[in-house]
Scaffold this motif. Structure first.
Motif, PDB file in Angstrom:
ATOM      1  N   VAL A 159      71.852  13.179  98.775  1.00 29.35           N
ATOM      2  CA  VAL A 159      72.597  11.791  97.660  1.00 29.35           C
ATOM      3  C   VAL A 159      71.788  12.263  96.649  1.00 29.35           C
ATOM      4  O   VAL A 159      72.623  13.224  95.723  1.00 29.35           O
ATOM      5  N   GLN A 160      70.553  13.153  96.837  1.00 30.77           N
ATOM      6  CA  GLN A 160      69.796  14.180  96.012  1.00 30.77           C
ATOM      7  C   GLN A 160      70.376  15.190  95.746  1.00 30.77           C
ATOM      8  O   GLN A 160      71.039  15.597  94.276  1.00 30.77           O
ATOM      9  N   THR A 161      70.801  16.400  96.306  1.00 30.05           N
ATOM     10  CA  THR A 161      71.548  17.330  96.470  1.00 30.05           C
ATOM     11  C   THR A 161      73.212  16.926  95.047  1.00 30.05           C
ATOM     12  O   THR A 161      73.145  17.719  94.481  1.00 30.05           O
ATOM     13  N   SER A 162      73.673  16.038  96.204  1.00 31.98           N
ATOM     14  CA  SER A 162      74.879  15.652  95.222  1.00 31.98           C
ATOM     15  C   SER A 162      75.262  15.438  94.153  1.00 31.98           C
ATOM     16  O   SER A 162      75.679  15.850  92.911  1.00 31.98           O
ATOM     17  N   CYS A 163      74.178  14.499  94.342  1.00 34.73           N
ATOM     18  CA  CYS A 163      74.362  14.045  92.296  1.00 34.73           C
ATOM     19  C   CYS A 163      73.384  14.950  91.355  1.00 34.73           C
ATOM     20  O   CYS A 163      74.351  15.118  90.552  1.00 34.73           O
ATOM     21  N   ALA A 164      72.122  16.441  91.810  1.00 35.25           N
ATOM     22  CA  ALA A 164      71.675  16.868  90.677  1.00 35.25           C
ATOM     23  C   ALA A 164      72.481  17.820  90.775  1.00 35.25           C
ATOM     24  O   ALA A 164      72.885  18.996  89.155  1.00 35.25           O
ATOM     25  N   PHE A 165      73.480  18.303  91.788  1.00 34.14           N
ATOM     26  CA  PHE A 165      74.014  19.478  91.383  1.00 34.14           C
ATOM     27  C   PHE A 165      75.403  18.909  90.889  1.00 34.14           C
ATOM     28  O   PHE A 165      76.301  20.378  91.425  1.00 34.14           O
ATOM     29  N   SER A 166      75.975  18.493  91.163  1.00 30.03           N
ATOM     30  CA  SER A 166      77.143  17.886  90.529  1.00 30.03           C
ATOM     31  C   SER A 166      77.506  18.043  88.824  1.00 30.03           C
ATOM     32  O   SER A 166      78.335  17.677  88.620  1.00 30.03           O
ATOM     33  N   LEU A 167      76.103  17.827  87.827  1.00 30.07           N
ATOM     34  CA  LEU A 167      75.763  17.639  86.974  1.00 30.07           C
ATOM     35  C   LEU A 167      76.410  19.602  85.897  1.00 30.07           C
ATOM     36  O   LEU A 167      76.632  20.280  86.775  1.00 30.07           O
ATOM     37  N   GLN A 168      76.629  19.375  84.827  1.00 26.42           N
ATOM     38  CA  GLN A 168      77.420  20.133  84.161  1.00 26.42           C
ATOM     39  C   GLN A 168      75.735  21.085  84.074  1.00 26.42           C
ATOM     40  O   GLN A 168      74.715  20.328  83.214  1.00 26.42           O
ATOM     41  N   ASP A 181      63.883  22.997  92.112  1.00 27.86           N
ATOM     42  CA  ASP A 181      63.166  21.186  92.855  1.00 27.86           C
ATOM     43  C   ASP A 181      64.075  20.151  91.206  1.00 27.86           C
ATOM     44  O   ASP A 181      64.338  20.866  90.543  1.00 27.86           O
ATOM     45  N   ALA A 182      64.708  19.605  92.015  1.00 30.34           N
ATOM     46  CA  ALA A 182      65.590  18.341  91.296  1.00 30.34           C
ATOM     47  C   ALA A 182      65.133  17.886  89.907  1.00 30.34           C
ATOM     48  O   ALA A 182      66.055  18.501  89.032  1.00 30.34           O
ATOM     49  N   PRO A 183      63.439  18.044  89.942  1.00 25.14           N
ATOM     50  CA  PRO A 183      63.521  17.002  88.452  1.00 25.14           C
ATOM     51  C   PRO A 183      63.547  18.031  87.136  1.00 25.14           C
ATOM     52  O   PRO A 183      63.872  18.251  86.351  1.00 25.14           O
ATOM     53  N   LEU A 184      62.812  19.496  87.996  1.00 29.22           N
ATOM     54  CA  LEU A 184      63.125  20.974  86.740  1.00 29.22           C
ATOM     55  C   LEU A 184      64.381  20.786  86.266  1.00 29.22           C
ATOM     56  O   LEU A 184      64.791  21.454  85.605  1.00 29.22           O
ATOM     57  N   VAL A 185      65.816  20.875  87.749  1.00 26.49           N
ATOM     58  CA  VAL A 185      66.471  21.545  87.132  1.00 26.49           C
ATOM     59  C   VAL A 185      67.301  20.660  86.687  1.00 26.49           C
ATOM     60  O   VAL A 185      68.676  20.709  85.371  1.00 26.49           O
ATOM     61  N   LEU A 186      67.241  18.979  86.510  1.00 21.14           N
ATOM     62  CA  LEU A 186      67.716  18.022  85.214  1.00 21.14           C
ATOM     63  C   LEU A 186      67.337  18.916  84.071  1.00 21.14           C
ATOM     64  O   LEU A 186      68.630  17.787  83.838  1.00 21.14           O
ATOM     65  N   ARG A 187      66.580  18.718  84.003  1.00 26.26           N
ATOM     66  CA  ARG A 187      65.944  19.594  82.117  1.00 26.26           C
ATOM     67  C   ARG A 187      66.858  20.049  81.781  1.00 26.26           C
ATOM     68  O   ARG A 187      67.337  20.661  81.161  1.00 26.26           O
ATOM     69  N   LEU A 188      67.241  21.295  83.039  1.00 28.69           N
ATOM     70  CA  LEU A 188      68.434  22.413  82.614  1.00 28.69           C
ATOM     71  C   LEU A 188      70.047  22.181  82.643  1.00 28.69           C
ATOM     72  O   LEU A 188      70.694  22.889  81.505  1.00 28.69           O
ATOM     73  N   SER A 189      70.324  20.101  82.646  1.00 21.56           N
ATOM     74  CA  SER A 189      71.918  19.667  82.337  1.00 21.56           C
ATOM     75  C   SER A 189      72.143  19.634  81.143  1.00 21.56           C
ATOM     76  O   SER A 189      70.972  19.550  80.620  1.00 21.56           O
ATOM     77  N   CYS A 196      70.306  10.165  88.087  1.00 17.84           N
ATOM     78  CA  CYS A 196      70.240  11.215  88.574  1.00 17.84           C
ATOM     79  C   CYS A 196      68.677  10.815  88.468  1.00 17.84           C
ATOM     80  O   CYS A 196      68.137  11.404  89.630  1.00 17.84           O
ATOM     81  N   ASP A 197      68.092  11.136  87.988  1.00 22.46           N
ATOM     82  CA  ASP A 197      65.963  11.264  87.384  1.00 22.46           C
ATOM     83  C   ASP A 197      66.126   9.148  88.350  1.00 22.46           C
ATOM     84  O   ASP A 197      65.195   9.650  88.928  1.00 22.46           O
ATOM     85  N   MET A 198      66.860   9.063  87.651  1.00 24.49           N
ATOM     86  CA  MET A 198      66.666   7.164  89.039  1.00 24.49           C
ATOM     87  C   MET A 198      66.948   7.569  90.594  1.00 24.49           C
ATOM     88  O   MET A 198      65.615   7.100  90.942  1.00 24.49           O
ATOM     89  N   VAL A 199      67.586   8.354  90.169  1.00 23.71           N
ATOM     90  CA  VAL A 199      67.840   8.380  92.436  1.00 23.71           C
ATOM     91  C   VAL A 199      66.996   9.691  92.706  1.00 23.71           C
ATOM     92  O   VAL A 199      66.405   8.797  93.846  1.00 23.71           O
ATOM     93  N   THR A 200      66.869  10.260  92.349  1.00 23.14           N
ATOM     94  CA  THR A 200      64.977  11.678  92.188  1.00 23.14           C
ATOM     95  C   THR A 200      63.747  10.123  92.891  1.00 23.14           C
ATOM     96  O   THR A 200      63.514  10.452  93.947  1.00 23.14           O
TER      97      THR A 200
END
Length: 309
Positions: A159-168, A181-189, A196-200
Protein backbone atom coordinates in the motif's frame (compact mmCIF):
# COMPACT_ATOMS: atom_id res chain seq x y z
CA UNK A 1 5.71 -5.76 -5.22
CA UNK A 2 2.78 -3.96 -6.89
CA UNK A 3 3.16 -2.72 -10.45
CA UNK A 4 4.11 0.95 -10.62
CA UNK A 5 3.27 3.42 -13.34
CA UNK A 6 6.13 5.89 -13.42
CA UNK A 7 4.68 8.86 -15.33
CA UNK A 8 7.50 11.13 -14.21
CA UNK A 9 10.54 12.92 -15.57
CA UNK A 10 12.73 11.48 -12.81
CA UNK A 11 14.37 8.18 -13.79
CA UNK A 12 16.79 8.00 -10.88
CA UNK A 13 17.35 9.44 -7.41
CA UNK A 14 20.58 10.68 -5.86
CA UNK A 15 21.40 10.07 -2.19
CA UNK A 16 23.17 12.65 -0.04
CA UNK A 17 24.74 9.71 1.81
CA UNK A 18 25.99 9.37 5.35
CA UNK A 19 28.71 12.01 5.17
CA UNK A 20 30.63 14.32 2.83
CA UNK A 21 33.82 14.02 4.87
CA UNK A 22 36.29 12.12 2.68
CA UNK A 23 38.45 11.23 5.69
CA UNK A 24 35.47 9.71 7.48
CA UNK A 25 34.11 7.69 4.56
CA UNK A 26 36.79 4.96 4.63
CA UNK A 27 36.44 4.51 8.40
CA UNK A 28 32.65 4.23 8.08
CA UNK A 29 33.03 1.75 5.22
CA UNK A 30 35.29 -0.54 7.25
CA UNK A 31 33.12 -0.20 10.36
CA UNK A 32 29.80 -0.97 8.67
CA UNK A 33 31.35 -3.73 6.55
CA UNK A 34 32.32 -5.48 9.78
CA UNK A 35 28.86 -4.76 11.25
CA UNK A 36 27.21 -6.32 8.21
CA UNK A 37 29.44 -9.41 8.23
CA UNK A 38 28.77 -9.95 11.96
CA UNK A 39 25.03 -9.39 11.36
CA UNK A 40 24.81 -12.07 8.68
CA UNK A 41 27.03 -14.57 10.49
CA UNK A 42 25.43 -14.09 13.92
CA UNK A 43 21.86 -14.31 12.68
CA UNK A 44 22.42 -17.28 10.38
CA UNK A 45 24.44 -18.92 13.14
CA UNK A 46 21.56 -18.49 15.56
CA UNK A 47 19.11 -19.95 13.03
CA UNK A 48 21.43 -22.95 12.56
CA UNK A 49 21.80 -23.47 16.32
CA UNK A 50 18.03 -23.34 16.90
CA UNK A 51 17.33 -25.67 13.99
CA UNK A 52 19.89 -28.28 15.07
CA UNK A 53 19.39 -28.27 18.85
CA UNK A 54 16.61 -30.43 20.29
CA UNK A 55 16.51 -28.48 23.57
CA UNK A 56 15.67 -25.28 21.69
CA UNK A 57 12.62 -26.67 19.90
CA UNK A 58 10.00 -24.48 21.59
CA UNK A 59 7.92 -21.46 20.50
CA UNK A 60 10.32 -18.80 21.86
CA UNK A 61 13.22 -20.05 19.74
CA UNK A 62 10.90 -20.72 16.79
CA UNK A 63 10.01 -17.02 16.71
CA UNK A 64 13.62 -16.04 17.40
CA UNK A 65 14.85 -17.96 14.36
CA UNK A 66 12.38 -16.11 12.12
CA UNK A 67 13.40 -12.80 13.70
CA UNK A 68 17.01 -13.62 12.83
CA UNK A 69 16.10 -14.42 9.21
CA UNK A 70 14.20 -11.14 8.92
CA UNK A 71 17.21 -9.27 10.37
CA UNK A 72 19.50 -10.75 7.69
CA UNK A 73 17.25 -9.63 4.84
CA UNK A 74 16.37 -6.33 6.54
CA UNK A 75 20.03 -5.38 6.88
CA UNK A 76 20.79 -6.62 3.35
CA UNK A 77 18.13 -4.30 1.92
CA UNK A 78 20.03 -1.21 3.09
CA UNK A 79 23.63 -1.91 4.12
CA UNK A 80 25.23 -3.22 0.85
CA UNK A 81 23.99 -0.16 -1.07
CA UNK A 82 25.15 2.12 1.76
CA UNK A 83 28.62 0.51 1.67
CA UNK A 84 28.80 0.89 -2.11
CA UNK A 85 27.82 4.56 -1.93
CA UNK A 86 30.48 5.30 0.70
CA UNK A 87 33.09 4.37 -1.89
CA UNK A 88 31.33 5.99 -4.87
CA UNK A 89 31.52 9.53 -6.17
CA UNK A 90 27.89 9.50 -7.33
CA UNK A 91 25.29 7.87 -5.12
CA UNK A 92 22.41 7.06 -7.45
CA UNK A 93 19.56 4.55 -7.55
CA UNK A 94 17.01 4.02 -10.33
CA UNK A 95 13.37 4.96 -9.79
CA UNK A 96 12.37 1.28 -9.85
CA UNK A 97 15.31 0.33 -7.63
CA UNK A 98 14.25 2.95 -5.10
CA UNK A 99 10.69 1.58 -5.08
CA UNK A 100 11.99 -1.97 -4.66
CA UNK A 101 14.34 -1.01 -1.84
CA UNK A 102 11.57 0.81 0.03
CA UNK A 103 9.11 -2.05 -0.52
CA UNK A 104 11.35 -4.62 1.18
CA UNK A 105 12.59 -2.17 3.80
CA UNK A 106 9.02 -1.27 4.85
CA UNK A 107 7.83 -4.89 4.72
CA UNK A 108 10.71 -6.38 6.71
CA UNK A 109 10.68 -3.55 9.26
CA UNK A 110 6.98 -4.12 9.86
CA UNK A 111 7.45 -7.89 10.13
CA UNK A 112 10.13 -7.29 12.75
CA UNK A 113 7.79 -5.18 14.89
CA UNK A 114 5.05 -7.81 14.61
CA UNK A 115 7.42 -10.65 15.49
CA UNK A 116 8.65 -8.74 18.54
CA UNK A 117 5.05 -8.29 19.73
CA UNK A 118 4.33 -11.97 19.01
CA UNK A 119 7.34 -12.93 21.13
CA UNK A 120 5.99 -10.83 24.01
CA UNK A 121 2.67 -12.68 23.75
CA UNK A 122 4.59 -15.96 23.86
CA UNK A 123 6.41 -14.87 27.04
CA UNK A 124 3.06 -13.85 28.56
CA UNK A 125 1.59 -17.29 27.88
CA UNK A 126 4.71 -19.07 29.19
CA UNK A 127 4.86 -17.14 32.48
CA UNK A 128 1.21 -16.38 33.22
CA UNK A 129 -0.30 -19.64 31.95
CA UNK A 130 2.50 -22.23 32.28
CA UNK A 131 0.16 -25.23 32.71
CA UNK A 132 -1.63 -24.50 29.43
CA UNK A 133 1.38 -23.13 27.52
CA UNK A 134 2.13 -26.25 25.46
CA UNK A 135 -1.51 -26.83 24.54
CA UNK A 136 -2.05 -23.18 23.53
CA UNK A 137 1.24 -22.38 21.75
CA UNK A 138 1.15 -25.32 19.36
CA UNK A 139 3.36 -25.55 16.27
CA UNK A 140 0.36 -24.80 14.07
CA UNK A 141 -0.54 -21.66 16.04
CA UNK A 142 3.08 -20.45 16.04
CA UNK A 143 3.30 -20.91 12.28
CA UNK A 144 0.02 -19.03 11.80
CA UNK A 145 1.32 -16.12 13.90
CA UNK A 146 4.49 -15.96 11.77
CA UNK A 147 2.48 -16.13 8.53
CA UNK A 148 0.17 -13.38 9.83
CA UNK A 149 3.20 -11.17 10.58
CA UNK A 150 4.60 -11.68 7.08
CA UNK A 151 1.21 -11.15 5.41
CA UNK A 152 0.48 -7.89 7.25
CA UNK A 153 4.04 -6.66 6.68
CA UNK A 154 4.01 -7.19 2.92
CA UNK A 155 0.41 -5.95 2.57
CA UNK A 156 1.02 -2.61 4.27
CA UNK A 157 4.30 -2.21 2.36
CA UNK A 158 2.45 -2.75 -0.93
CA UNK A 159 0.00 0.00 0.00
CA UNK A 160 2.75 2.46 0.95
CA UNK A 161 4.89 1.68 -2.10
CA UNK A 162 1.98 1.91 -4.55
CA UNK A 163 0.94 5.25 -3.10
CA UNK A 164 4.38 6.89 -2.96
CA UNK A 165 5.78 5.68 -6.29
CA UNK A 166 2.65 6.20 -8.38
CA UNK A 167 2.92 9.98 -7.94
CA UNK A 168 4.64 12.29 -10.42
CA UNK A 169 8.26 13.32 -9.85
CA UNK A 170 9.43 16.25 -11.94
CA UNK A 171 12.68 17.07 -10.11
CA UNK A 172 14.75 17.72 -8.05
CA UNK A 173 15.80 14.13 -7.35
CA UNK A 174 18.15 14.50 -4.34
CA UNK A 175 17.11 12.33 -1.36
CA UNK A 176 18.70 13.67 1.83
CA UNK A 177 19.39 10.20 3.15
CA UNK A 178 21.36 7.01 2.42
CA UNK A 179 18.34 4.91 1.40
CA UNK A 180 14.83 5.34 -0.01
CA UNK A 181 12.28 6.18 2.65
CA UNK A 182 8.73 7.25 1.83
CA UNK A 183 8.57 10.55 3.77
CA UNK A 184 11.73 11.87 2.08
CA UNK A 185 10.79 10.59 -1.37
CA UNK A 186 7.34 12.19 -1.08
CA UNK A 187 8.95 15.60 -0.50
CA UNK A 188 10.34 15.41 -4.06
CA UNK A 189 6.99 14.77 -5.72
CA UNK A 190 5.30 17.46 -7.79
CA UNK A 191 1.90 15.87 -7.04
CA UNK A 192 -0.35 16.39 -4.03
CA UNK A 193 1.18 14.13 -1.35
CA UNK A 194 -1.36 14.70 1.44
CA UNK A 195 -3.04 11.31 0.93
CA UNK A 196 0.26 9.43 0.84
CA UNK A 197 1.51 11.34 3.88
CA UNK A 198 -1.56 10.19 5.79
CA UNK A 199 -1.15 6.62 4.52
CA UNK A 200 2.46 6.57 5.73
CA UNK A 201 1.68 8.06 9.14
CA UNK A 202 -1.34 5.78 9.63
CA UNK A 203 0.34 2.53 8.58
CA UNK A 204 3.59 3.14 10.45
CA UNK A 205 1.84 4.59 13.49
CA UNK A 206 -0.82 1.89 13.75
CA UNK A 207 1.68 -0.93 13.34
CA UNK A 208 4.26 0.52 15.72
CA UNK A 209 1.81 1.62 18.40
CA UNK A 210 -0.37 -1.48 18.05
CA UNK A 211 2.63 -3.77 18.43
CA UNK A 212 4.03 -1.65 21.25
CA UNK A 213 0.72 -1.76 23.13
CA UNK A 214 0.69 -5.56 22.81
CA UNK A 215 4.17 -5.66 24.29
CA UNK A 216 3.37 -3.23 27.13
CA UNK A 217 0.16 -5.04 28.11
CA UNK A 218 1.89 -8.43 27.94
CA UNK A 219 4.73 -7.29 30.16
CA UNK A 220 2.43 -5.50 32.59
CA UNK A 221 0.62 -8.82 33.13
CA UNK A 222 3.96 -10.64 33.29
CA UNK A 223 5.24 -8.29 36.01
CA UNK A 224 2.03 -8.79 38.05
CA UNK A 225 2.38 -12.56 37.68
CA UNK A 226 6.07 -12.53 38.66
CA UNK A 227 5.52 -10.38 41.75
CA UNK A 228 2.93 -12.89 42.94
CA UNK A 229 5.41 -15.76 42.73
CA UNK A 230 6.53 -17.07 46.11
CA UNK A 231 9.79 -18.58 44.88
CA UNK A 232 12.74 -16.19 44.50
CA UNK A 233 14.32 -18.60 42.02
CA UNK A 234 11.10 -18.66 40.02
CA UNK A 235 11.00 -14.87 39.83
CA UNK A 236 14.66 -14.71 38.79
CA UNK A 237 14.16 -17.30 36.05
CA UNK A 238 11.03 -15.57 34.76
CA UNK A 239 12.77 -12.20 34.57
CA UNK A 240 15.82 -13.72 32.84
CA UNK A 241 13.67 -15.20 30.04
CA UNK A 242 12.21 -11.74 29.34
CA UNK A 243 15.29 -9.52 29.69
CA UNK A 244 16.76 -10.28 26.24
CA UNK A 245 13.49 -9.61 24.47
CA UNK A 246 12.88 -6.39 26.42
CA UNK A 247 16.35 -5.08 25.54
CA UNK A 248 15.84 -5.79 21.82
CA UNK A 249 12.41 -4.14 21.92
CA UNK A 250 13.74 -1.04 23.67
CA UNK A 251 16.53 -0.53 21.14
CA UNK A 252 14.37 -1.11 18.06
CA UNK A 253 11.27 0.82 19.11
CA UNK A 254 13.24 3.69 20.61
CA UNK A 255 14.92 4.55 17.31
CA UNK A 256 11.87 3.82 15.12
CA UNK A 257 9.48 5.96 17.17
CA UNK A 258 12.04 8.78 17.30
CA UNK A 259 12.33 8.75 13.50
CA UNK A 260 8.72 8.29 12.37
CA UNK A 261 6.27 9.57 14.95
CA UNK A 262 6.73 13.22 14.06
CA UNK A 263 4.94 15.56 11.64
CA UNK A 264 5.95 14.98 7.97
CA UNK A 265 7.17 18.57 7.70
CA UNK A 266 9.90 18.12 10.32
CA UNK A 267 13.41 18.97 9.10
CA UNK A 268 15.56 15.90 8.50
CA UNK A 269 18.73 16.22 10.57
CA UNK A 270 21.95 14.31 11.19
CA UNK A 271 20.30 12.85 14.31
CA UNK A 272 17.72 11.21 12.06
CA UNK A 273 20.48 9.64 9.99
CA UNK A 274 22.19 8.32 13.12
CA UNK A 275 18.91 6.84 14.35
CA UNK A 276 18.28 5.31 10.91
CA UNK A 277 21.76 3.77 10.83
CA UNK A 278 21.13 2.29 14.25
CA UNK A 279 17.90 0.45 13.44
CA UNK A 280 18.81 -0.52 9.85
CA UNK A 281 22.41 -1.67 10.39
CA UNK A 282 23.28 -1.96 14.08
CA UNK A 283 20.08 -3.37 15.63
CA UNK A 284 19.98 -6.44 13.33
CA UNK A 285 23.49 -7.24 14.57
CA UNK A 286 22.65 -6.68 18.25
CA UNK A 287 19.56 -8.91 18.36
CA UNK A 288 21.34 -12.29 18.00
CA UNK A 289 24.25 -11.13 20.18
CA UNK A 290 21.88 -10.07 22.97
CA UNK A 291 20.02 -13.38 22.86
CA UNK A 292 23.27 -15.35 22.68
CA UNK A 293 24.97 -13.57 25.58
CA UNK A 294 21.96 -13.17 27.90
CA UNK A 295 20.17 -16.47 27.26
CA UNK A 296 21.63 -19.37 29.22
CA UNK A 297 20.26 -22.05 26.90
CA UNK A 298 21.70 -20.47 23.75
CA UNK A 299 24.97 -19.65 25.50
CA UNK A 300 25.31 -23.24 26.71
CA UNK A 301 24.80 -24.63 23.19
CA UNK A 302 27.39 -22.21 21.75
CA UNK A 303 29.95 -23.21 24.40
CA UNK A 304 29.30 -26.89 23.72
CA UNK A 305 29.70 -26.33 19.99
CA UNK A 306 33.02 -24.51 20.50
CA UNK A 307 34.30 -27.28 22.75
CA UNK A 308 33.16 -29.81 20.15
CA UNK A 309 35.54 -28.29 17.62
Amino acid sequence: MPLLTNQTKVTEFVFSGLTDDENLKFFLFIFFLHVYIVTVMANLGLVTIVGNTSTLQNPMYFFLSYLSLVDVFYSSTITPKMLSDLMSMKKTISFEGCALQFFFYAALGSIETLLLSTMSYDRFMAICHPLHYISIMTKKKCLRLVLLSFSVGFLQSSVQTSCAFSLQYCGPNLIDHFYCDAPLVLRLSCSDTSTCDMVTVYTVGSLALGSLMTILVSYALIVISITNMRSTEGRRKAFSTCSSHLLCVSIFYGTVLFTYLRPPSSIFTIRDKVASVFYTAVTPMLNPLIYSLRNQNVRRVIIQSVHGF
